[in-house]
Write an enzyme that holds these catalytic residues in place. Structure first.
Site, PDB file in Angstrom:
ATOM      1  N   ARG A   1       0.804  -1.229   0.000  1.00 17.26           N
ATOM      2  CA  ARG A   1       0.000   0.000   0.000  1.00 17.26           C
ATOM      3  C   ARG A   1       0.834   1.275   0.000  1.00 17.26           C
ATOM      4  O   ARG A   1       0.314   2.359  -0.256  1.00 17.26           O
ATOM      5  CB  ARG A   1      -1.025  -0.034   1.146  1.00 17.26           C
ATOM      6  CG  ARG A   1      -2.233  -0.898   0.765  1.00 17.26           C
ATOM      7  CD  ARG A   1      -3.154  -1.145   1.916  1.00 17.26           C
ATOM      8  NE  ARG A   1      -2.665  -2.199   2.784  1.00 17.26           N
ATOM      9  CZ  ARG A   1      -2.605  -2.119   4.107  1.00 17.26           C
ATOM     10  NH1 ARG A   1      -2.995  -1.034   4.715  1.00 17.26           N
ATOM     11  NH2 ARG A   1      -2.157  -3.135   4.804  1.00 17.26           N
TER      12      ARG A   1
ATOM     13  N   GLU B   1       2.138  -6.062  13.410  1.00 20.58           N
ATOM     14  CA  GLU B   1       1.028  -6.152  14.358  1.00 20.58           C
ATOM     15  C   GLU B   1       0.391  -7.542  14.268  1.00 20.58           C
ATOM     16  O   GLU B   1      -0.080  -8.092  15.246  1.00 20.58           O
ATOM     17  CB  GLU B   1       0.000  -5.074  13.996  1.00 20.58           C
ATOM     18  CG  GLU B   1      -1.125  -4.896  14.985  1.00 20.58           C
ATOM     19  CD  GLU B   1      -2.171  -3.885  14.491  1.00 20.58           C
ATOM     20  OE1 GLU B   1      -2.025  -3.345  13.373  1.00 20.58           O
ATOM     21  OE2 GLU B   1      -3.134  -3.668  15.237  1.00 20.58           O
TER      22      GLU B   1
HETATM   23  C1  PRP Z   1       0.777  -2.824   6.619  1.00 20.23           C
HETATM   24  C2  PRP Z   1       0.920  -1.357   6.285  1.00 20.23           C
HETATM   25  C3  PRP Z   1       2.356  -1.085   6.660  1.00 20.23           C
HETATM   26  C4  PRP Z   1       2.576  -2.002   7.850  1.00 20.23           C
HETATM   27  C5  PRP Z   1       2.491  -1.244   9.119  1.00 20.23           C
HETATM   28  O1  PRP Z   1       1.258  -3.573   5.550  1.00 20.23           O
HETATM   29  O2  PRP Z   1       0.653  -1.097   4.922  1.00 20.23           O
HETATM   30  O3  PRP Z   1       3.260  -1.432   5.620  1.00 20.23           O
HETATM   31  O4  PRP Z   1       1.541  -2.996   7.794  1.00 20.23           O
HETATM   32  O5  PRP Z   1       2.644  -2.098  10.213  1.00 20.23           O
HETATM   33  P1  PRP Z   1       3.783  -1.955  11.317  1.00 20.23           P
HETATM   34  O6  PRP Z   1       3.979  -0.495  11.596  1.00 20.23           O
HETATM   35  O7  PRP Z   1       3.211  -2.689  12.506  1.00 20.23           O
HETATM   36  O8  PRP Z   1       5.006  -2.621  10.811  1.00 20.23           O
HETATM   37  P2  PRP Z   1       1.093  -5.132   5.403  1.00 20.23           P
HETATM   38  O9  PRP Z   1       2.330  -5.801   5.894  1.00 20.23           O
HETATM   39  O10 PRP Z   1      -0.200  -5.551   6.007  1.00 20.23           O
HETATM   40  O11 PRP Z   1       1.129  -5.339   3.836  1.00 20.23           O
HETATM   41  P3  PRP Z   1       0.229  -4.839   2.610  1.00 20.23           P
HETATM   42  O12 PRP Z   1       0.472  -3.363   2.436  1.00 20.23           O
HETATM   43  O13 PRP Z   1       0.770  -5.614   1.486  1.00 20.23           O
HETATM   44  O14 PRP Z   1      -1.212  -5.154   2.936  1.00 20.23           O
HETATM   45  N1  HPA Z   2      -4.666  -0.618   8.647  1.00 15.74           N
HETATM   46  C1  HPA Z   2      -3.873  -0.720   7.605  1.00 15.74           C
HETATM   47  N2  HPA Z   2      -2.680  -1.241   7.662  1.00 15.74           N
HETATM   48  C2  HPA Z   2      -2.263  -1.655   8.825  1.00 15.74           C
HETATM   49  C3  HPA Z   2      -3.018  -1.586   9.951  1.00 15.74           C
HETATM   50  C4  HPA Z   2      -4.293  -1.043   9.866  1.00 15.74           C
HETATM   51  O1  HPA Z   2      -5.040  -0.932  10.837  1.00 15.74           O
HETATM   52  N3  HPA Z   2      -2.297  -2.085  10.972  1.00 15.74           N
HETATM   53  C5  HPA Z   2      -1.126  -2.448  10.434  1.00 15.74           C
HETATM   54  N4  HPA Z   2      -1.098  -2.194   9.148  1.00 15.74           N
END
Ligand code: PRP
Ligand code: HPA
Length: 170
Positions: free
Chosen positions: A58, A95
């Site tokens: 994202r 998380e």
């Molecule tokens: C989510 C978000 C951040 C990260 C934040 O990505 O887009 O990159 O988690 O979490 P943190 O601060 O606890 O490390 P995710 O790993 O879910 O991947 P995605 O964007 O591919 O859904």
């Molecule tokens: N939303 C989107 N991305 C995230 C979140 C959430 O609450 N927590 C960790 N990555």
């Protein structure tokens, strides 16, 4: 503009107990989308930025827009085994799980000024891993820039050595 009404809470996603901040209502609204990109750009100071690093997946939404507006290159940090060329990697805690992030070894030159962008700062594990990757290549992290900071997860602690900016805090 207040972007908070465009962020939707999804309970128990992706795992029970997590309240997920869904940014898709903001993205699908043409005016809010454009204004959010402009506002994220407004968080960046006057330092010349050489590379904007976007975080899989994202972080790839706004980071290229920021790079284009800043006259910088766009670099992808990706989840493991997605990048085709030589990489260095960094493990991190999420998380809701653990993972490994990778960057191409030639993505950043020594001394380059780097803006790190992601959609959400949660526990900070991801952003911390990205900053380590940038620094391993000799880059300087000028700012970590987010659409959303989930302050109750204290991610700012993990990246306290860096300038952090977020459009929205929850
Ligand atoms: C989510 C978000 C951040 C990260 C934040 O990505 O887009 O990159 O988690 O979490 P943190 O601060 O606890 O490390 P995710 O790993 O879910 O991947 P995605 O964007 O591919 O859904
Ligand atoms: N939303 C989107 N991305 C995230 C979140 C959430 O609450 N927590 C960790 N990555």
């Amino acid at each position: 503009m207040d972007f908070a009404p465009y962020i939707r809470d999804i309970e128990d996603f992706p795992t029970p107990g997590v309240v997920f901040k869904d940014i898709t209502p903001l993205l699908k609204d043409p005016s809010a989308f454009q204004k959010a990109a402009d506002a994220l750009l407004g968080l960046v100071g006057n330092t010349k930025i050489d590379k904007v690093v976007g975080v899989d997946s994202r972080g790839f939404i706004f980071a290229p827009m920021l790079a284009e507006k800043l006259g910088a290159g766009f670099v992808t940090v990706r989840k493991s085994r997605k990048l085709p060329y030589k990489t260095i990697s960094q493990s991190y805690d999420l998380e809701y799980g653990t993972g490994t992030l990778e960057i191409h070894t030639d993505a950043i030159e020594k001394g380059e000024k780097v803006l790190v962008h992601d959609d959400v700062l949660a526990t900070g594990g991801t952003a911390q891993a990205v900053c380590k990757l940038v620094e391993k290549l000799g880059g300087e992290v000028v700012q970590c820039n987010f659409l959303i900071e989930l302050t109750f997860l204290n991610g700012a602690e993990k990246i306290k050595g860096y300038r952090k900016e977020a459009l929205l805090q929850f």
